[in-house]
Design a protein around this motif. Structure first.
Motif, PDB file in Angstrom:
ATOM      1  N   ALA A  29     -60.661 -29.351 -48.136  1.00 33.92           N
ATOM      2  CA  ALA A  29     -59.659 -30.068 -48.934  1.00 33.92           C
ATOM      3  C   ALA A  29     -59.770 -29.656 -50.399  1.00 33.92           C
ATOM      4  CB  ALA A  29     -59.857 -31.577 -48.798  1.00 33.92           C
ATOM      5  N   VAL A  34     -59.464 -34.297 -53.425  1.00 31.26           N
ATOM      6  CA  VAL A  34     -60.644 -35.102 -53.103  1.00 31.26           C
ATOM      7  C   VAL A  34     -60.923 -36.109 -54.214  1.00 31.26           C
ATOM      8  CG1 VAL A  34     -63.149 -35.019 -52.759  1.00 31.26           C
ATOM      9  CG2 VAL A  34     -61.674 -33.355 -51.613  1.00 31.26           C
ATOM     10  N   LEU A 163     -53.652 -32.067 -48.423  1.00 35.29           N
ATOM     11  CA  LEU A 163     -54.735 -32.111 -47.442  1.00 35.29           C
ATOM     12  C   LEU A 163     -54.372 -31.297 -46.214  1.00 35.29           C
ATOM     13  CD1 LEU A 163     -57.421 -33.229 -46.378  1.00 35.29           C
ATOM     14  CD2 LEU A 163     -56.161 -35.229 -45.551  1.00 35.29           C
ATOM     15  N   TRP A 164     -53.194 -31.544 -45.670  1.00 35.83           N
ATOM     16  CA  TRP A 164     -52.806 -30.843 -44.444  1.00 35.83           C
ATOM     17  C   TRP A 164     -52.367 -29.414 -44.723  1.00 35.83           C
ATOM     18  CZ3 TRP A 164     -55.046 -33.188 -40.870  1.00 35.83           C
ATOM     19  CH2 TRP A 164     -55.159 -34.582 -40.867  1.00 35.83           C
ATOM     20  N   ALA A 166     -53.917 -27.513 -46.651  1.00 37.60           N
ATOM     21  CA  ALA A 166     -55.148 -26.748 -46.869  1.00 37.60           C
ATOM     22  C   ALA A 166     -55.691 -26.094 -45.607  1.00 37.60           C
ATOM     23  CB  ALA A 166     -56.216 -27.644 -47.483  1.00 37.60           C
TER      24      ALA A 166
END
Length: 272
Positions: A29, A34, A163-164, A166
């Motif tokens: 991530a 983060v 996030l997705w 990545a």
């Protein structure tokens, strides 16, 4: 990431690959994401605890692959410092009595019908999917489109897109689009390691549901995994019931998956 516990427990193969996938998701991530989203993950005793308070999904706010009370104590202490709804996922049918006693003592309450865990072996020959939907792997340049489609399909907030996004192009991950007339309408992901693969990220743009996209994506991932030497595939979805059928579960059964157990979702009490 926090340091793993020195203790260890036997974790089923079907849980190990899922744990690995979510630990890897955390590791890759973007650091800015983060920090801003307070995304955290702690490997522990062969399992993990993961927290993403802004995510509505249980899968990103849970303790997984941990059943020993001494390890659950550590996971509970870690989770107590996190915001949002938090869950313990566990196969209640095989958990020892002392773990059930721990759940009662801590005030965790089972919610819903749980998650079905399914498994199948690799196909011996490539699967052929017929229909109007085609599949292909996602290009790295399309990572943001993939991430945003996953968020839309799962009704996640748009700020989870990084996030997705990545996972596209990362080692161990295979990401797919299902397309209709050349337009991406659904997503699917797979994480593979050590001869096992975890399937996730199966979401469809709402107006294109029931067009066969997920069945096509299941076949695409099984074929891709088999070509990489994967021997066992696992996946989880909501446990269907008489009053709440689940088309995803039905699609997986048709694709040759077998349900091997039901994992219950126990919610941590607020303030714990």
């Amino acid at each position: 990431m926090d340091r793993p516990s020195a203790s260890h427990q036997m974790v089923p193969e079907e849980e190990i690959i899922e744990v690995k996938a979510f630990i890897d998701l955390f590791m890759i991530a973007p650091q800015t994401f983060v920090d801003q989203a307070e995304f955290r993950c702690m490997p522990l005793a062969g399992g993990c605890a993961i927290s993403l308070p802004s995510a509505p999904a249980i899968g990103l706010n849970r303790v997984l692959g941990i059943v020993a009370p001494e390890d659950l104590d550590m996971a509970c202490e870690w989770m107590s410092k996190r915001a949002g709804r938090r869950y313990l996922q566990m196969n209640a049918a095989t958990a020892p009595q002392r773990t059930h006693d721990w759940i009662r003592k801590r005030g965790l309450v089972a919610q819903g019908h749980g998650w079905a865990k399914l498994r199948r072996t690799a196909p011996s020959t490539p699967l052929i999917h017929s229909g109007e939907v085609a599949t292909r792997q996602v290009n790295v340049t399309e990572a943001e489109i993939f991430g945003s489609m996953m968020c839309a399909g799962f009704h996640f907030p748009a700020n989870l897109t990084p996030l997705w996004s990545a996972i596209v192009g990362k080692d161990g991950w295979s990401c797919f689009f299902a397309e209709l007339d050349g337009r991406p309408i659904a997503t699917g992901a797979m994480y593979a390691a050590d001869g096992c693969a975890w399937l996730g990220g199966g979401s469809t743009v709402p107006e294109f549901c029931n067009r066969g996209a997920q069945r096509a994506l299941i076949a695409a991932r099984l074929n891709q995994g088999a070509s990489q030497g994967v021997q066992t595939f696992v996946v989880e979805t909501a446990q269907p019931s008489a009053d709440e059928p689940n088309i995803s579960h039905a699609n997986l059964i048709v694709a040759g998956f077998e349900q091997i157990y039901t994992r219950m979702n126990y919610r941590f009490p607020d303030g714990s």
